[in-house]
Design an enzyme around this catalytic site. Structure first.
Site, PDB file in Angstrom:
ATOM      1  CB  THR A  83       3.885  24.668  13.195  1.00 36.66           C
ATOM      2  OG1 THR A  83       4.435  24.858  12.331  1.00 36.66           O
ATOM      3  CG2 THR A  83       3.755  23.864  14.882  1.00 36.66           C
ATOM      4  CB  CYS A 197       2.162  28.109   6.467  1.00 38.95           C
ATOM      5  SG  CYS A 197       2.109  29.128   8.567  1.00 38.95           S
TER       6      CYS A 197
END
Length: 231
Positions: A83, A197
């Protein structure tokens, strides 16, 4: 072949992309029935999201440090945090283990520098777009300038990530919103766009725009494959 440790589940949708990309990369390099050696520790994203939203970063760090230590005990050779946003806690996680933790910004910036890109647009969660942990490392360590969307655009980009992409929802209207933001960043001088992202690539691919896109999930995974196959 080295064993890759993954701290995943943030969200599991993008962690599935990591797993697929890592195995595809090893198969492409070695052929036949080869696949990546992977050890995955997947957290409960609902718990992490609450800690993010309420700025309880120390508590979030404790969860990810525990995950990293468990991977270390399991015998992995290096670790990926699957992430972008949680690289906010990179320093704390790296300090807690003896193994290298491969920073997603380093992998991405290396590709940008190789391509001659020195000004790039950044899409991601509100944390990634607004805070220094991501932009600062890109600028200070690699000399790459970043352009981010305006406040209204940042809010839209952030909400689409959490309310749709992290839940596996792909919405054509949301794709249009992202493409408009991408065009605006290009108009401000960005030579390319970082999909900062790990879920954004579920919505936006290169086929949707002529502006060069840098998918951090794919770049991070590609870098890990190279490391895993180094002698």
């Amino acid at each position: 072949m080295k064993t890759i440790g993954l701290i995943g589940g943030m969200s599991w949708e993008s962690t599935a992309s990591y797993y697929s990309l890592l195995n595809q990369g090893v198969k492409s390099a070695l052929g036949g029935l080869h696949s990546a050696k992977i050890c995955l520790y997947s957290v409960d994203f609902a718990e992490i999201e609450v800690l993010q939203r309420t700025h309880q970063w120390d508590e979030a760090a404790a969860i990810l440090i525990d995950a990293a230590r468990r991977l270390e005990v399991a015998g992995v050779d290096f670790i990926l945090i699957c992430t972008n946003t949680m690289h906010k806690l990179y320093t704390e996680i790296q300090a807690a283990v003896r193994l290298p933790v491969i920073h997603i910004v380093d992998a991405t910036a290396t590709q940008l520098k190789q391509a001659g890109v020195d000004k790039v647009g950044l899409l991601g969660t509100r944390f990634t777009m607004e805070e220094a942990f991501y932009k600062g490392r890109m600028q200070q360590k690699y000399g790459i300038d970043l352009v981010v969307p305006n406040q209204i655009q940042r809010d839209s980009v952030h909400e689409i990530i959490y309310q749709e992409l992290c839940l596996g929802k792909i919405n054509e209207l949301s794709r249009k919103v992202y493409l408009e933001v991408i065009q605006d960043l290009s108009d401000q001088g960005a030579q390319a766009i970082i999909l900062g992202c790990t879920e954004i690539a579920l919505l936006i691919q290169q086929e949707h725009t002529t502006i060069p896109l840098y998918d951090t999930t794919a770049i991070h995974a590609h870098h890990a494959v190279k490391m895993a196959l180094e002698s």
